[in-house]
Design a protein around this motif. Sequence first.
Motif, short mmCIF file in Angstrom:
data_model
loop_
_atom_site.label_atom_id
_atom_site.label_comp_id
_atom_site.label_asym_id
_atom_site.label_seq_id
_atom_site.Cartn_x
_atom_site.Cartn_y
_atom_site.Cartn_z
N GLU A 138 102.06 14.45 75.08
CA GLU A 138 101.69 13.88 73.94
C GLU A 138 100.51 12.88 74.10
O GLU A 138 99.46 12.87 73.50
N THR A 139 100.71 11.98 75.33
CA THR A 139 99.40 11.16 75.65
C THR A 139 98.02 11.90 76.03
O THR A 139 97.23 11.24 76.26
N GLU A 140 98.17 13.23 76.25
CA GLU A 140 97.06 13.71 76.75
C GLU A 140 96.49 14.65 75.44
O GLU A 140 95.42 15.45 75.89
N MET A 143 97.07 11.64 70.93
CA MET A 143 98.38 11.12 70.12
C MET A 143 99.05 12.10 69.18
O MET A 143 99.52 11.80 67.96
#
Length: 452
Positions: A138-140, A143
Amino acid sequence: MPTRTRHGRLRAVASALAGLLLVGGAASPAHADSTRSQQWYLDAMHAEEMWKITKGKGIKVAVIDTGVDPTNPDLSGQVLDGLDLAPASRAGDEHTDYEGHGTGMAGLIAGTGAYGGGNGSFGLAPGVKILPIRVPAETEDNMGFGRPAYLAKAIRYAADAHAQVINISMGSAVTDADLTAAVKYALDRGSLIFAAVGNEAEKGNALVYPAATPGAVGVGSVGKDLRRSSFSQYGPQVDVAAPGEEMVHACGGKTGLCKSRGTSDATALASASAALIWSKHPTWTNNQVLRVMLNTIGGPTDGAKRNDSIGYGIVRPRIALQNPGDPGPADVYPLPDLKAAEKTTSPSADASASQGAGAPAKGDDTGGTASAGKDSGNSTVWVVVGVAAAGLFAAVVAAVAISRKRRRQLPPPPPPGMPMQQAPYGGWQFTQPGPGSGAGPQSGPYDHGGRQ
């Protein structure tokens, strides 16, 4: 998607709407003498009986996830070369599982039980081959808003690689026209897509894509009591259900064995069920395999054709193998949502705000986007709020955060005849679902001599 909110805390109110819902599960140590003895769902589904007919040989299942570790003993020889869509900052490739989730799903599908001389964990279809496709965390991916693009590319790759079954035990709370088109592309290429509906039933119950995308088979979870799992999201996006609680399977990490729960796990079993049927009937099309799955399913007990808790019912591949009935036309998709979406000229304003322009959601048999439905298994009302949802989404964008899930590992099983010791967990921490009742009991999907 076991109930694990993987790797982290719920950072903001909006994660259910705008974050990636990589649906995971909760974990605890196993205490039985062997791994296989803990896999209740294989007993319930009469796995050994089915394996006398087929183990899924000749079928390729794409696992779009966090990577699949081919060195896991229970997956040795089962994992093909695939595609890595993770950023360059991620070490390794599609054979490097950065969270263990993808390996777990592959284990539920194709585990061979080879660990410890046959004392390992089995998948429901141990003869299939796994095509791993690794996508970013998700953080890549901005968001969660970049998730549809990665999923669309992964789905197209799987279809072009001739994967008969595409397993997506993850999802996004947002979608776009590219993801919708990719699902249709895969169907046209002859693949079947099974996608987890999500584990946030008690935390907003937002739609998750591609489970809610027309043409994808949305999969919910049931427990040993054959009720909808309290965490399993419900609504018109649910097409079928499968066991998803107290699941024991191969996974990544030091021990290589995990216990989890969630719609991720249920999706893996639905994918494996399709693989078994397809292996027995290799000349059938994707439409025919799915139609037989639906025709032999353990359906709702309330007299309805389907309900929003378990869809058309709980998958029963054993019945499909023994008495499949008429597979029907080869070129007609058996679920109504795809035709309904094709009749929809444009999404509503609310749908555009919450889903992405040009990306219809599943609706009822008459067409249209996702509408209010009734959770008939729970006798509660499931409401899709139009204007309010759009307003909430706008507020969410300003403060979006990600709900991620982690799972605890189990120690490896001891050699036969030795007691299992409880060992410290390694690296996984699951969010347990809150209290809540599931859907009403479903009658007789598994006739397993009283063992639920």
